[in-house]
Motif scaffolding. Structure first.
Motif, PDB file in Angstrom:
ATOM      1  N   GLN A 167     -27.250 -22.369  -4.618  1.00 55.47           N
ATOM      2  CA  GLN A 167     -27.371 -23.514  -3.710  1.00 55.47           C
ATOM      3  C   GLN A 167     -27.184 -24.843  -4.434  1.00 55.47           C
ATOM      4  N   VAL A 168     -26.347 -25.694  -3.839  1.00 53.73           N
ATOM      5  CA  VAL A 168     -26.107 -27.024  -4.385  1.00 53.73           C
ATOM      6  C   VAL A 168     -26.702 -28.053  -3.432  1.00 53.73           C
ATOM      7  N   GLY A 169     -27.390 -29.043  -3.973  1.00 53.73           N
ATOM      8  CA  GLY A 169     -27.906 -30.108  -3.117  1.00 53.73           C
ATOM      9  C   GLY A 169     -29.300 -30.551  -3.503  1.00 53.73           C
ATOM     10  N   GLN A 170     -29.896 -31.346  -2.626  1.00 56.36           N
ATOM     11  CA  GLN A 170     -31.213 -31.923  -2.909  1.00 56.36           C
ATOM     12  C   GLN A 170     -32.254 -30.868  -3.252  1.00 56.36           C
ATOM     13  N   THR A 171     -32.239 -29.753  -2.544  1.00 55.32           N
ATOM     14  CA  THR A 171     -33.235 -28.725  -2.838  1.00 55.32           C
ATOM     15  C   THR A 171     -32.614 -27.567  -3.626  1.00 55.32           C
ATOM     16  N   GLY A 172     -31.401 -27.800  -4.132  1.00 54.39           N
ATOM     17  CA  GLY A 172     -30.749 -26.802  -4.984  1.00 54.39           C
ATOM     18  C   GLY A 172     -30.371 -27.422  -6.308  1.00 54.39           C
ATOM     19  N   LYS A 173     -29.193 -27.050  -6.796  1.00 52.43           N
ATOM     20  CA  LYS A 173     -28.794 -27.544  -8.106  1.00 52.43           C
ATOM     21  C   LYS A 173     -27.901 -28.774  -8.003  1.00 52.43           C
ATOM     22  N   THR A 174     -27.891 -29.556  -9.071  1.00 54.77           N
ATOM     23  CA  THR A 174     -26.963 -30.675  -9.181  1.00 54.77           C
ATOM     24  C   THR A 174     -25.900 -30.277 -10.191  1.00 54.77           C
ATOM     25  N   ILE A 175     -24.652 -30.315  -9.793  1.00 58.98           N
ATOM     26  CA  ILE A 175     -23.593 -29.818 -10.669  1.00 58.98           C
ATOM     27  C   ILE A 175     -22.484 -30.860 -10.819  1.00 58.98           C
ATOM     28  N   ARG A 176     -21.715 -30.770 -11.902  1.00 60.52           N
ATOM     29  CA  ARG A 176     -20.583 -31.666 -12.131  1.00 60.52           C
ATOM     30  C   ARG A 176     -19.394 -30.874 -12.654  1.00 60.52           C
ATOM     31  N   PRO A 177     -18.814 -30.031 -11.836  1.00 59.33           N
ATOM     32  CA  PRO A 177     -17.646 -29.275 -12.322  1.00 59.33           C
ATOM     33  C   PRO A 177     -16.412 -30.174 -12.388  1.00 59.33           C
ATOM     34  N   GLU A 178     -15.368 -29.652 -12.992  1.00 61.13           N
ATOM     35  CA  GLU A 178     -14.092 -30.387 -12.990  1.00 61.13           C
ATOM     36  C   GLU A 178     -13.502 -30.422 -11.591  1.00 61.13           C
ATOM     37  N   ILE A 179     -13.574 -29.268 -10.937  1.00 56.62           N
ATOM     38  CA  ILE A 179     -12.995 -29.184  -9.596  1.00 56.62           C
ATOM     39  C   ILE A 179     -14.022 -28.574  -8.651  1.00 56.62           C
ATOM     40  N   TYR A 180     -14.235 -29.245  -7.532  1.00 57.16           N
ATOM     41  CA  TYR A 180     -15.176 -28.759  -6.522  1.00 57.16           C
ATOM     42  C   TYR A 180     -14.406 -28.610  -5.218  1.00 57.16           C
ATOM     43  N   ILE A 181     -14.318 -27.401  -4.738  1.00 58.53           N
ATOM     44  CA  ILE A 181     -13.583 -27.172  -3.496  1.00 58.53           C
ATOM     45  C   ILE A 181     -14.597 -26.887  -2.397  1.00 58.53           C
ATOM     46  N   ALA A 182     -14.742 -27.840  -1.469  1.00 55.27           N
ATOM     47  CA  ALA A 182     -15.733 -27.722  -0.399  1.00 55.27           C
ATOM     48  C   ALA A 182     -15.063 -27.119   0.825  1.00 55.27           C
ATOM     49  N   CYS A 183     -15.459 -25.907   1.198  1.00 54.14           N
ATOM     50  CA  CYS A 183     -14.832 -25.213   2.321  1.00 54.14           C
ATOM     51  C   CYS A 183     -15.790 -25.164   3.497  1.00 54.14           C
TER      52      CYS A 183
END
Lengths: 397, 268, 388
Positions: A323-339
């Motif tokens: 899970q990514v987000g306020q109650t999940g993880k904070t990430i900084r990948p090179e490429i983030y594909i939001a589907c």
């Protein structure tokens, strides 16, 4: 050795602050003041020529004469008789550098029974190929390769030596640089010749890519840099009079001090989404487990990992650590594909630091498009399969 | 077996902040931590010590406040610590840093094994390990993700490579650079941590004269490479909507990715 | 980490308070925060984290090294508790008890054999201890304690019950306040060590709780529990004295838990109000939100100063019970209001079990009664001042 400000002369123009690479100077009460970060590099003195308000007791270091160092060398990284693609990319860049300096491009090839690679190196811009073949060079071992390259560098005196930042290159290059007494800049993303001094300006990311630094190696030779695969472009070319130089060196097994017991090919285990370079993330708009199987396929092709919004965790499709987000993880990948992710702050708080954001969503008004570098308005279940199709037949080399 | 571990104090880049106006890195208030890979190096060293006996000695080069990472190292089980600290060491590139560290190690003298983290998060150069190994003229193994066996003559390690791994036997003494896969670092033990803060704790501070280096050989003056300038790359997002048929938009996207400065660009 | 201490001999040393805080903060950020709300929602105690804290020597932080401790003091203990409470209050409270009330009598009055059997394993996290005072009719009024310890030829037989027993069903041993002579009231009190394996010891089903839901709190029962005479911790009739010795420390520990919870609520609120946008700007730009943040910050800082003052006084052996009461009262009240304000900043999301702020809001109630109710504290604070 210190640097000081002549307060009467300083007009607070801030030029010195811009010039300082270390934040070693700041403005206090309207005039410059040296901080404890100062390394006495003297960049500010140069910048303050107009006012002459900065002085130091540093004696300018003498730059040695390296006019006898000729040639841009590329180390031809091979394993089991196969060249790493990065060395062809480096040969492409080496052609530009050599042109700007009026030098020649050479490749350095070490191994056992590797002469079949010579032609490929010539065909990608290497006018000279230095070849050293020996039973003890069959597999890469640090000390053996270091000893050979040291001997080549001392004999033929190149001006520049480039290596790929592969696992092999990153093991070998620092050891070579120390051995031949020069500096080394790792993981450069840009290489260019400064027209004035004919120095190679080496630009690389620092602080996790948040800052770029341009570095030069003035006081030692050769100028050495490593470059990550994929950053430069290969440029096939046929040099005139391609030349092969066979170099002999006597190596002894007991000097090498390491022995390879085994080499195993194995897929890398899955990485934590925090460490992944590529993230394919899905949200409400992705159709259940089937939809995520499709995203997983895309992630695998790109060498990335799957992530998602909270809703998907609640549906039990992916485990909590995705899970990514306020109650999940904070990430900084090179490429983030939001589907199929609309882009509510509860999710985006965890991914806005991504280098490139790609959004695929059927709602053109979805807030995710305001965050994305590139957006595609369309059905995820059509776009992603097309993406997979084109990537698989476009053919990774 | 006596093991030296090289540790570095680095800014915590995981919660790095940029000035929204200038785009510059905000260094103020940046918390300092032990370089993450170095934690794995320490864990490996303490594990080996638990088996073979001997001492673990942590060595760091840095300003006085870098003593905190040495305290942390002792909290994790290092027996002694050495801080190489001198104004003259500042501004060093990897050449000057590895030289300084190797002179400190030569002064400690009594070691069988050196372990350090693969790379530091503030520089990502991964050069210090191999360079120190070369100054000391000992064998090296980088990218170590497993230590299979170790005795006074030989160590057998696994090295993570791009497409798998390699098992390597090295003659001692040897320098290893380790990656995070190797182990899970322990947290410091309160007793060891609190003892390390006491005045009688075995933490030594050595300056340039103590390790026998001239100031022109170290720091900025002793460096071969120099920073000419630093700048913040422009990461502004274009917010472009790609248009056309599904086939067209996807091929447009792949083109853009190929031209991007990402590490996967070349694989597409 | 901050500026290290530099002594005259040129030796450089780290500051122990900073190092303990940093180490615990790191543990909390990496190990506790990612799983805290999940454990709380499930109502399951994170046993593996408790074990890890034992392995780190946290439970022995205020005991000297020769007693199997880590050689710290009350200040370091309270710093560790502040950080732990920032992660998960119920785990912090269990840890706080393990460090202090559950083991202190054992440390002071236990025999070598008892230390080996109970104290050392407890400090390593291999055994869990608990501290039992409250009975259905005895809480703030300890003269009403009815659990009876009757002297026999070779020890004591204990009969009675305790309620609100934190870790009642889980602890391996209990430090229990008993009455040896009901006719003399407070002067008849004494503490006893009762291992959970003692025949006649039993416990009820854990209570369903409003907050600190990973804690197991229940009733415990003693039916003809026989313990040897050396399990009496301190002399007969000195029960209150044993308690008074650590009362300042209990109060300031509770204040430390409050500080940690306060910081958690404030950190979450700050992060959220910068991310949440309404009417085209982050809600942190609105003055009414700013006022809430300001109040939280000021109260936290004031509470921190009070706690630091008291812990240093305890370490210097100075009397400070009334100051400790003030610190407990002030920090817990301001924590309750900070958690409430944080709820308001989160708006509707505060009402979701997904966010941690609801947990802070429920958990803060635990601190109101633990370590002295505020109604009693206000009275004793005033009484002490008026009697000067």
């Amino acid at each position: 050795m210190t640097i000081w400000i002549i307060e009467e002369k300083c007009d607070g123009c801030r030029r010195c602050i811009k010039a300082c690479p270390y934040e070693g100077i700041k403005i206090k009460d309207g005039i410059a003041s040296v901080t404890e970060r100062c390394t006495s590099c003297g960049a500010c003195i140069e910048a303050c020529k107009k006012q002459n308000a900065i002085e130091s007791d540093i004696e300018p270091r003498k730059i040695p004469d390296f006019s006898d160092r000729q040639g841009v060398w590329v180390f031809a990284d091979q394993t089991d008789g196969k060249l790493a693609r990065v060395c062809l990319e480096l040969l492409g860049k080496a052609q530009d550098l050599a042109k700007d300096m009026g030098h020649k491009v050479s490749a350095v090839l070490l191994g056992k029974d590797v002469s079949h690679l010579i032609q490929t190196l010539h065909d990608h811009g290497a006018q000279n190929v230095y070849l050293v073949e020996d039973d003890l060079l069959k597999n890469f071992r640090t000390i053996a390769y270091t000893n050979v390259i040291e001997d080549l560098v001392l004999t033929y005196k190149p001006n520049i030596l480039l290596m790929g930042a592969t696992a092999l290159g990153r093991d070998l290059a620092p050891r070579v640089s120390r051995r031949v007494g020069t500096g080394l800049t790792a993981d450069c993303t840009q290489l260019a010749i400064d027209p004035d001094e004919k120095l190679m300006f080496q630009t690389r990311p620092a602080f996790g890519g948040n800052v770029m630094a341009t570095i030069a190696c003035k006081y030692a030779s050769p100028q050495m840099a490593t470059v990550r695969p994929g950053v430069m472009e290969a440029a096939p070319c046929k040099p005139e009079n391609p030349t092969l130089i066979r170099h002999k060196i006597s190596l002894k097994e007991q000097d090498i001090r390491t022995k390879i017991l085994e080499r195993v090919t194995q897929k890398k285990p899955g990485t934590d989404i925090i460490d992944a370079n590529v993230i394919v993330a899905g949200g409400r708009g992705v159709n259940g487990e089937q939809g995520f199987a499709m995203l997983k396929e895309l992630a695998d092709i790109l060498g990335g990992e799957l992530a998602c919004t909270r809703l998907i965790i609640e549906q039990g499709i992916l485990p909590h650590d995705a899970q990514v987000g306020q109650t999940g993880k904070t990430i900084r990948p090179e490429i983030y594909i939001a589907c199929g992710i609309s882009g509510a702050v509860q999710h985006t708080a965890g991914m806005t630091g991504s280098r490139y954001i790609i959004a695929i969503n059927n709602d053109p008004l979805a807030p995710i498009f305001k965050l994305a570098n590139w957006g595609i308005v369309g059905d995820v279940h059509e776009i992603v399969p097309e993406f997979i199709k084109q990537l698989s037949c476009g053919g990774a080399s | 077996m006596n093991i030296i571990v090289l540790v570095k104090q680095v800014p915590n880049t995981t919660n790095i902040k940029l000035d929204p106006k200038t785009g510059n890195l905000i260094r103020e208030g940046l918390e300092s931590i032990m370089n993450p890979d170095d934690l794995h190096a320490l864990e490996a060293a303490v594990k080996i010590k638990d088996k073979t006996g001997g001492k673990v000695m942590a060595v760091s080069m840095g300003p006085p406040q870098a003593v905190d990472v040495l305290t942390q190292a002792m909290g994790m089980g290092a027996d002694k610590a050495f801080l190489l600290s001198d104004r003259a060491f500042s501004g060093a590139d990897t050449w000057a840093t590895s030289y300084t560290l190797s002179k400190g190690i030569e002064k400690i003298k009594d070691y069988d094994l050196i372990i350090c983290g693969h790379q530091a998060i503030d520089g990502d150069t991964a050069q210090i390990g191999p360079q120190v190994a070369d100054w000391l003229d000992i064998a090296q193994a980088t990218y170590v993700n497993d230590i299979e066996s170790v005795d006074e003559n030989e160590i057998v390690v696994k090295r993570r490579l791009e497409h798998g791994f390699e098992r390597l036997a090295c003659k001692m003494p040897v320098l290893l650079t380790v990656i995070s896969e190797l182990n899970e670092p322990r947290y410091p033990h309160m007793e060891q941590l609190i003892s390390a803060c006491e005045q009688k704790a075995p933490i030594k501070v050595w300056n340039a004269a103590d390790i026998g280096v001239k100031t022109i050989e170290v720091g900025l003056e002793g460096s071969n490479t120099h920073v000419i300038k630093t700048f913040t790359p422009n990461f502004k997002r274009q917010n472009e909507l790609l248009e056309g048929s599904n086939k067209e938009v996807v091929s447009d996207l792949i083109d853009r990715l190929k031209k991007s400065d990402t590490t996967i660009a070349y694989r597409l | 980490m901050t500026q290290p201490n530099k002594s005259r001999s040129g030796k450089i040393r780290s500051n122990a308070e900073d190092m303990v805080r940093f180490t615990m903060a790191n543990f909390v950020d990496k190990e506790i925060i990612p799983v805290a709300t999940e454990y709380d929602n499930k109502g399951e105690f994170p046993q593996h984290l408790f074990k890890k804290l034992g392995k780190m020597g946290v439970f022995g932080i205020r005991y000297p090294k020769k007693a199997g401790g880590s050689g710290g003091n009350t200040t370091l203990y309270c710093i560790a508790m502040q950080e732990l409470a920032r992660g998960l209050l119920s785990l912090a409270a269990t840890t706080a008890m393990q460090c202090l009330m559950a083991t202190n009598g054992l440390y002071l009055y236990g025999t070598k054999k008892m230390h080996e059997e109970f104290l050392y394993p407890a400090l390593k996290g291999d055994k869990m201890g608990a501290f039992q005072l409250t009975e259905p009719n005895a809480g703030s009024d300890l003269s009403a304690v009815r659990t009876k310890a009757e002297k026999t030829r070779d020890g004591y037989v204990i009969n009675g019950m305790k309620t609100w027993s934190t870790s009642g069903p889980k602890a391996d041993f209990h430090t229990v306040l008993c009455q040896t002579d009901p006719s003399i009231g407070l002067r008849g009190l004494a503490f006893f060590l009762v291992p959970a394996s003692t025949p006649g010891f039993s416990y009820s089903k854990p209570f369903d709780l409003l907050g600190t839901r990973t804690s197991a709190i229940s009733e415990i029962y003693f039916k003809d529990c026989h313990v040897p005479v050396e399990y009496r911790l301190g002399k007969e009739g000195r029960g209150l004295g044993v308690l008074l010795k650590i009362l300042s420390e209990i109060r300031i520990m509770t204040a430390s838990l409050a500080l940690g919870l306060h910081r958690a609520a404030m950190d979450d609120a700050i992060r959220y109000c910068k991310e949440r946008e309404q009417f085209g700007k982050p809600i942190s730009k609105y003055q009414l939100i700013q006022a809430k943040i300001a109040n939280m910050a000021v109260n936290l800082e004031a509470g921190q100063l009070m706690v630091d003052k008291v812990t240093h006084m305890i370490d210097q052996g100075k009397e400070c019970l009334n100051l400790a009461s003030m610190a407990k009262y002030f920090t817990v009240e301001s924590t309750c209001s900070a958690c409430d304000e944080a709820m308001r900043i989160f708006g509707g999301y505060a009402y979701s079990m997904e966010y941690s702020v609801q947990r802070y809001y429920r958990d803060n109630r635990f601190l109101l009664s633990g370590g002295g109710t505020h109604e009693v504290l206000q009275t004793t604070i005033a009484r002490e001042i008026l009697s000067r």
